[in-house]
Write an enzyme that holds these catalytic residues in place. Structure first.
Site, short mmCIF file in Angstrom:
data_model
loop_
_atom_site.label_atom_id
_atom_site.label_comp_id
_atom_site.label_asym_id
_atom_site.label_seq_id
_atom_site.Cartn_x
_atom_site.Cartn_y
_atom_site.Cartn_z
N ASP A 199 0.87 -1.17 0.00
CA ASP A 199 0.00 0.00 0.00
C ASP A 199 0.91 1.23 0.00
O ASP A 199 1.55 1.54 1.00
CB ASP A 199 -0.89 -0.05 1.26
CG ASP A 199 -1.69 1.23 1.46
OD1 ASP A 199 -1.46 2.22 0.75
OD2 ASP A 199 -2.56 1.23 2.37
N LYS A 225 -3.79 12.03 -3.24
CA LYS A 225 -2.82 12.37 -2.19
C LYS A 225 -1.50 12.82 -2.80
O LYS A 225 -0.56 13.11 -2.07
CB LYS A 225 -2.61 11.16 -1.27
CG LYS A 225 -3.86 10.84 -0.45
CD LYS A 225 -3.68 9.62 0.42
CE LYS A 225 -4.94 9.41 1.26
NZ LYS A 225 -4.89 8.17 2.03
C1 LIG Z 1 -5.58 7.18 2.24
C2 LIG Z 1 -5.05 5.82 2.45
C3 LIG Z 1 -5.71 4.70 1.97
C4 LIG Z 1 -7.06 4.80 1.28
O1 LIG Z 1 -6.95 5.60 0.13
P1 LIG Z 1 -8.26 6.14 -0.61
O2 LIG Z 1 -7.71 7.20 -1.51
O3 LIG Z 1 -9.17 6.68 0.44
O4 LIG Z 1 -8.84 5.00 -1.35
C5 LIG Z 1 -5.14 3.46 2.17
N1 LIG Z 1 -3.97 3.33 2.80
C6 LIG Z 1 -3.28 4.38 3.26
C7 LIG Z 1 -1.96 4.17 3.93
C8 LIG Z 1 -3.81 5.67 3.11
O5 LIG Z 1 -3.14 6.72 3.58
#
Ligand SMILES: *Cc1c(COP(=O)(O)O)cnc(C)c1O
Length: 406
Positions: A199, A225
């Site tokens: 992730d 992000k």
């Molecule tokens: C924000 C985040 C997610 C989820 O991302 P989405 O854009 O809401 O689908 C998953 N893992 C981490 C570490 C995150 O910061």
């Protein structure tokens, strides 16, 4: 040399007042702001190109297809994937992780094991719990210590021929702790045949990503992000693995032939891109990659690390303020509480009155909050456009909150 004023001038949204005070945006781990170059590409798509991709032979459709495929190749380079068709457009990290957990269903059976960690976002927990429900597999969770560091001796214990998936984040969104994924991947490869999922939601905005060097099987992240529009994201998967696994959604675009006698599937990447994609957003994600690469990863990292150290040093001088997670190996995030002043959202509300945007609460990581026996934290998170003056305002605001709440 990078010019912070020039950078900030590319973000119109930053130049506004919130509650009568200049906006101080420190909630970048939830979503970053978007530079004008990204917004212009997005607007240009809808004002000049808008057409469906891969379907029409008409000029606009071809243009839309070319632009989206060009963006795919930019992202391929950005993460150093071997092939552009290993780059799948998604809505974001959550969709990517759910997709992976779904397509692995046939590969798992009762009593197989999935290893994740205590530091995961709910979106890297719940899809695996759902996979366990479908298959009878079991979830094993690598614990953390008081500094939020993964206890890898547990990984050694857990890894076996039963391990089918290891899925961890590269950077924790709640604490900002950088996880030793090189070591996790090496140990996993040595001791199991598990699929390795990373992730990268909190690492892709900050680090140089090299999926080949990393040798993960899947890498997922969100566009929003990292300066791109919401509703965009990427799933990277190794060619031989994606070719071996079944599709996720069925529908248009993902078939080779479709009849009532049976359907054959399209090749990569289209097998995993059923339906009309977020064409404008996907093209704008390519523009966000351009924005990052123009500034350069090392410049971004140096600036953000300097902000983090500056913030941490000042915050730690405040009496009864606790910072969570180890101090050394972190990126982009400082997560803290004022002890003895009640809940984090009270601090967040006082900061908001001063125009300062931070996140408070559990940050979609309730297990971490349970571990520290707290309901939530105040989290300030940084991007390339943040300034040292903004950190001073944050620190001043936190001190004010402490006076008001104690
Ligand atoms: C924000 C985040 C997610 C989820 O991302 P989405 O854009 O809401 O689908 C998953 N893992 C981490 C570490 C995150 O910061």
């Amino acid at each position: 040399m990078f010019d912070i004023h020039e950078i900030r001038s590319q973000f119109t949204i930053l130049n506004q007042q919130v509650n009568g005070k200049p906006l101080v945006y420190l909630d970048n781990a939830a979503t970053s702001q978007k530079p004008n170059s990204v917004l212009e590409v997005w607007t240009q798509y809808y004002t000049e190109i808008n057409a469906n991709v891969h379907r029409g032979i008409h000029t606009l459709s071809q243009l839309a297809t070319e632009e989206m495929e060009l963006s795919r190749r930019k992202i391929q380079k950005f993460i150093n994937a071997k092939h552009d068709f290993e780059v799948i457009f998604t809505k974001g990290t959550t969709e990517g992780l759910n997709l992976i957990a779904y397509i692995l269903t046939q590969k798992l059976k009762k009593d197989d094991e999935i290893i994740i960690s205590y530091l995961e976002h709910h979106s890297n927990i719940v899809p695996w719990q759902m996979l366990c429900e479908r298959t009878g597999a079991k979830l094993r969770v690598i614990p953390i210590d008081e500094n939020g560091i993964l206890q890898l001796d547990y990984l050694d214990q857990y890894l076996s021929e039963k391990t089918k998936v290891v899925s961890v984040n590269q950077v924790s969104n709640a604490l900002g702790v950088v996880n030793p994924i090189e070591e996790i991947i090496a140990k996993t490869r040595k001791n199991s045949d598990a699929y390795i999922v990373i992730d990268g939601a909190q690492s892709a905005p900050h680090f140089t990503i090299d999926v080949q060097k990393m040798d993960c099987d899947f890498f997922v992240f969100s566009g929003h992000k990292m300066y791109a529009p919401m509703g965009t994201g990427i799933l990277y998967g190794k060619q031989e693995i994606l070719e071996d696994l079944p599709p996720f959604h069925g529908g248009g675009e993902m078939i080779a032939t479709c009849s009532f006698d049976g359907t054959t599937y399209a090749g990569l990447p289209f097998k995993y891109e059923a339906g009309t994609p977020n064409v404008g957003g996907n093209i704008a994600l390519g523009a966000a990659v351009d924005f990052i690469e123009k500034i350069g990863h090392s410049t971004i990292q140096n600036h953000e690390n300097a902000l983090l150290e500056y913030a941490q040093r000042q915050l730690l001088e405040i009496e009864n303020l606790k910072v969570y997670g180890e101090k050394a190996n972190r990126t982009g995030v400082v997560s803290f509480n004022l002890e003895g002043t009640g809940i984090s959202s009270d601090v967040g509300m006082i900061l908001d009155k001063m125009g300062i945007a931070v996140r408070t609460g559990h940050h979609c990581t309730q297990p971490i909050m349970d571990f520290f026996n707290i309901a939530g934290t105040v989290r300030a998170s940084f991007a390339i456009y943040n300034t040292f003056e903004e950190i001073d305002l944050l620190v001043e605001g936190v001190k004010k909150a402490q006076r008001m709440l104690s």
